[in-house]
Scaffold this motif. Sequence first.
Motif, PDB file in Angstrom:
ATOM      1  N   VAL A  36       0.848  -1.187   0.000  1.00  0.00           N
ATOM      2  CA  VAL A  36       0.000   0.000   0.000  1.00  0.00           C
ATOM      3  C   VAL A  36       0.888   1.243   0.000  1.00  0.00           C
ATOM      4  O   VAL A  36       1.766   1.377   0.855  1.00  0.00           O
ATOM      5  CB  VAL A  36      -0.930   0.028   1.233  1.00  0.00           C
ATOM      6  CG1 VAL A  36      -1.808   1.280   1.217  1.00  0.00           C
ATOM      7  CG2 VAL A  36      -1.781  -1.238   1.300  1.00  0.00           C
ATOM      8  N   GLU A  59      -1.648  -1.495  -3.988  1.00  0.00           N
ATOM      9  CA  GLU A  59      -2.661  -0.446  -3.901  1.00  0.00           C
ATOM     10  C   GLU A  59      -1.945   0.896  -3.810  1.00  0.00           C
ATOM     11  O   GLU A  59      -1.328   1.213  -2.792  1.00  0.00           O
ATOM     12  CB  GLU A  59      -3.565  -0.667  -2.679  1.00  0.00           C
ATOM     13  CG  GLU A  59      -4.353  -1.968  -2.737  1.00  0.00           C
ATOM     14  CD  GLU A  59      -5.166  -2.227  -1.473  1.00  0.00           C
ATOM     15  OE1 GLU A  59      -5.083  -1.390  -0.529  1.00  0.00           O
ATOM     16  OE2 GLU A  59      -5.863  -3.251  -1.425  1.00  0.00           O
ATOM     17  N   ARG A 175      -7.974   7.660   3.777  1.00  0.00           N
ATOM     18  CA  ARG A 175      -8.971   6.712   3.282  1.00  0.00           C
ATOM     19  C   ARG A 175      -8.364   5.361   2.878  1.00  0.00           C
ATOM     20  O   ARG A 175      -9.090   4.499   2.383  1.00  0.00           O
ATOM     21  CB  ARG A 175      -9.702   7.314   2.086  1.00  0.00           C
ATOM     22  CG  ARG A 175     -10.587   8.507   2.426  1.00  0.00           C
ATOM     23  CD  ARG A 175     -11.239   9.075   1.176  1.00  0.00           C
ATOM     24  NE  ARG A 175     -11.863   8.014   0.383  1.00  0.00           N
ATOM     25  CZ  ARG A 175     -11.784   7.929  -0.941  1.00  0.00           C
ATOM     26  NH1 ARG A 175     -11.071   8.827  -1.637  1.00  0.00           N
ATOM     27  NH2 ARG A 175     -12.387   6.952  -1.582  1.00  0.00           N
ATOM     28  N   VAL A 176      -7.070   5.173   3.065  1.00  0.00           N
ATOM     29  CA  VAL A 176      -6.461   3.912   2.628  1.00  0.00           C
ATOM     30  C   VAL A 176      -6.862   2.771   3.562  1.00  0.00           C
ATOM     31  O   VAL A 176      -7.164   2.969   4.738  1.00  0.00           O
ATOM     32  CB  VAL A 176      -4.919   4.008   2.551  1.00  0.00           C
ATOM     33  CG1 VAL A 176      -4.490   5.076   1.570  1.00  0.00           C
ATOM     34  CG2 VAL A 176      -4.308   4.232   3.923  1.00  0.00           C
ATOM     35  N   SER A 177      -6.841   1.582   3.007  1.00  0.00           N
ATOM     36  CA  SER A 177      -7.159   0.374   3.773  1.00  0.00           C
ATOM     37  C   SER A 177      -5.930  -0.039   4.573  1.00  0.00           C
ATOM     38  O   SER A 177      -4.823  -0.104   4.043  1.00  0.00           O
ATOM     39  CB  SER A 177      -7.570  -0.740   2.814  1.00  0.00           C
ATOM     40  OG  SER A 177      -7.795  -1.942   3.505  1.00  0.00           O
ATOM     41  N   LYS A 182      -1.280  -6.090   5.284  1.00  0.00           N
ATOM     42  CA  LYS A 182      -0.890  -4.923   4.487  1.00  0.00           C
ATOM     43  C   LYS A 182       0.503  -4.449   4.906  1.00  0.00           C
ATOM     44  O   LYS A 182       0.825  -4.403   6.097  1.00  0.00           O
ATOM     45  CB  LYS A 182      -1.876  -3.768   4.683  1.00  0.00           C
ATOM     46  CG  LYS A 182      -3.335  -4.093   4.344  1.00  0.00           C
ATOM     47  CD  LYS A 182      -3.548  -4.160   2.848  1.00  0.00           C
ATOM     48  CE  LYS A 182      -4.992  -4.436   2.472  1.00  0.00           C
ATOM     49  NZ  LYS A 182      -5.837  -3.242   2.454  1.00  0.00           N
ATOM     50  N   HIS A 221      -2.826   1.297  12.157  1.00  0.00           N
ATOM     51  CA  HIS A 221      -2.359   0.246  11.246  1.00  0.00           C
ATOM     52  C   HIS A 221      -1.526  -0.784  11.997  1.00  0.00           C
ATOM     53  O   HIS A 221      -1.717  -1.998  11.830  1.00  0.00           O
ATOM     54  CB  HIS A 221      -1.548   0.900  10.125  1.00  0.00           C
ATOM     55  CG  HIS A 221      -0.981  -0.051   9.125  1.00  0.00           C
ATOM     56  ND1 HIS A 221      -1.750  -0.950   8.411  1.00  0.00           N
ATOM     57  CD2 HIS A 221       0.307  -0.254   8.710  1.00  0.00           C
ATOM     58  CE1 HIS A 221      -0.970  -1.656   7.600  1.00  0.00           C
ATOM     59  NE2 HIS A 221       0.279  -1.247   7.773  1.00  0.00           N
ATOM     60  N   GLN A 224      -3.538  -2.965  14.376  1.00  0.00           N
ATOM     61  CA  GLN A 224      -4.326  -3.986  13.692  1.00  0.00           C
ATOM     62  C   GLN A 224      -3.459  -5.048  13.006  1.00  0.00           C
ATOM     63  O   GLN A 224      -3.961  -5.866  12.242  1.00  0.00           O
ATOM     64  CB  GLN A 224      -5.235  -3.320  12.655  1.00  0.00           C
ATOM     65  CG  GLN A 224      -6.289  -2.406  13.267  1.00  0.00           C
ATOM     66  CD  GLN A 224      -7.106  -1.669  12.224  1.00  0.00           C
ATOM     67  OE1 GLN A 224      -7.420  -2.207  11.154  1.00  0.00           O
ATOM     68  NE2 GLN A 224      -7.470  -0.430  12.513  1.00  0.00           N
TER      69      GLN A 224
END
Length: 282
Positions: A36, A59, A175-177, A182, A221, A224
């Motif tokens: 990402v 991404e 707004r990124v996942s 990731k 991030h 998680q």
Amino acid sequence: MASKSFSFIGYPGSKHAIAKQIFSVLPADCSQLIYVEPFFGGGGAYLNLPTERQFKAYECSDLMPYAINFFNHPFTESALLEWEAMIDRQYSLDTKEGYYRFRQDWNDYHGGTDVTGKVGFVLLAHHCVNHLIRFGPHGFNQAWGGKRGQLGAKWGEYLRRRREPTSFEVKDFRRVSIGVGKLMYLDPPYIDAGQEGVYGREKNGWTMKDNSDLVQLIKSHQKQGGYWILSSPQVANGQPGALITTLLQKVSGRVVEIKKTYKASVGKHAKKQHVEAIVTNL
């Protein structure tokens, strides 16, 4: 890693020349991870990812639309060569008059999302001074850089370095996942240079609040289960880099100094010494 770094679009702060050092911290096996990159810029990092590290998917995003719009188009090498030749026949970009006429038309058309607008952005970057894009209140404003010739084989090299599957999207970094599975590479605008940085189309679009929001994003991030690498000045104007200092107060990570020292312009005349580094939880 390719033997030589590759720069396709000259972008302020591009990391193509130090990508090998940045990505030296990657895990040996990335096949189950999604790469990402929320501050894609001109793709200097992405196009220099190690060839021996293949991710599950990629991404890429940025708030500045022009490079993203170009990368998002399914070009072939022959099509790119044809479009370059067609635009050059009409404008003669290796002449000062032709370059400025094309720059004005491109700006009047606001860059455009059609093929001419997308390819035109890359051609402006190629023919401008220092190959370095720059925007002002009225659009692309970098001066003519002299005779450059056509991009030619550079189109093919760009296409060879593209990864699949890759998604390109114009969006804000918030707004990124994020989260488990990731690996996020972040190269945000620098605020350490004594002035607020450029973000999106705004001259002073990057603020201290954006710095704080980015730290919170990285914190969430990591919490998680996600991995991250951040590029930022370790030393800016002789002082510890603000972003790195704040980040290490909020999350656990290690600093890896990059052997790159450069001078950043502050205001119109002064230049200050910066030392690049990365911070990562890998």
